[in-house]
Write an enzyme that holds these catalytic residues in place. Sequence first.
Site, PDB file in Angstrom:
ATOM      1  N   ARG A  77      31.953  97.652 115.016  1.00 55.02           N
ATOM      2  CA  ARG A  77      32.071  95.948 115.102  1.00 55.02           C
ATOM      3  C   ARG A  77      32.699  95.041 113.339  1.00 55.02           C
ATOM      4  NH1 ARG A  77      26.648  93.042 116.632  1.00 55.02           N
ATOM      5  NH2 ARG A  77      28.180  91.106 117.045  1.00 55.02           N
ATOM      6  N   CYS A  78      33.587  95.826 112.724  1.00 51.76           N
ATOM      7  CA  CYS A  78      34.204  95.536 111.792  1.00 51.76           C
ATOM      8  C   CYS A  78      36.082  95.812 112.440  1.00 51.76           C
ATOM      9  CB  CYS A  78      33.866  96.445 110.558  1.00 51.76           C
ATOM     10  SG  CYS A  78      34.624  96.677 108.837  1.00 51.76           S
ATOM     11  N   SER A  79      36.770  94.713 112.085  1.00 48.90           N
ATOM     12  CA  SER A  79      37.959  95.359 112.164  1.00 48.90           C
ATOM     13  C   SER A  79      38.489  95.835 111.504  1.00 48.90           C
ATOM     14  CB  SER A  79      38.183  93.776 112.055  1.00 48.90           C
ATOM     15  OG  SER A  79      38.904  93.108 110.865  1.00 48.90           O
TER      16      SER A  79
ATOM     17  N   ARG B 206      37.974  99.561 111.904  1.00 47.76           N
ATOM     18  CA  ARG B 206      38.600 100.096 113.535  1.00 47.76           C
ATOM     19  C   ARG B 206      40.352 100.106 112.759  1.00 47.76           C
ATOM     20  NH1 ARG B 206      35.796  95.134 115.969  1.00 47.76           N
ATOM     21  NH2 ARG B 206      37.946  93.610 115.912  1.00 47.76           N
TER      22      ARG B 206
END
Length: 113
Positions: A9-11, A14
């Site tokens: 969920r964390c850019s 990712r």
Amino acid sequence: MITIYHNNRCSKSRNGLQLLEESGKDFKIVKYLEDIPNEKELKDIIDLLKIKPIDLVRQNESIWKSNFKGKDLSDADIISAMVEHPKLIERPIVVNGKKAVIGRPSEKILEII
């Protein structure tokens, strides 16, 4: 073996994962919100990062602000808080042998792979 402690969920996490995929190197993904590191694992990661436990805490998280901020906590207390509330753990963390980095910015990962 390279390991990334990852939160999809964390850019930033990712981005770090994408960088590892593009490197062509073998690595494993630890979804630390599901496969929560225990106190020893966290302490080992902190030692590899050469930081204090507080430096691995996401201090802007509401859990931190409402339960821990402003309290006199020992390093062991802080590690316990991260085990109890893994959302507090900074991300992504990449470990490669005896080296580790917090992948913020993601390019820091290149220093150890």
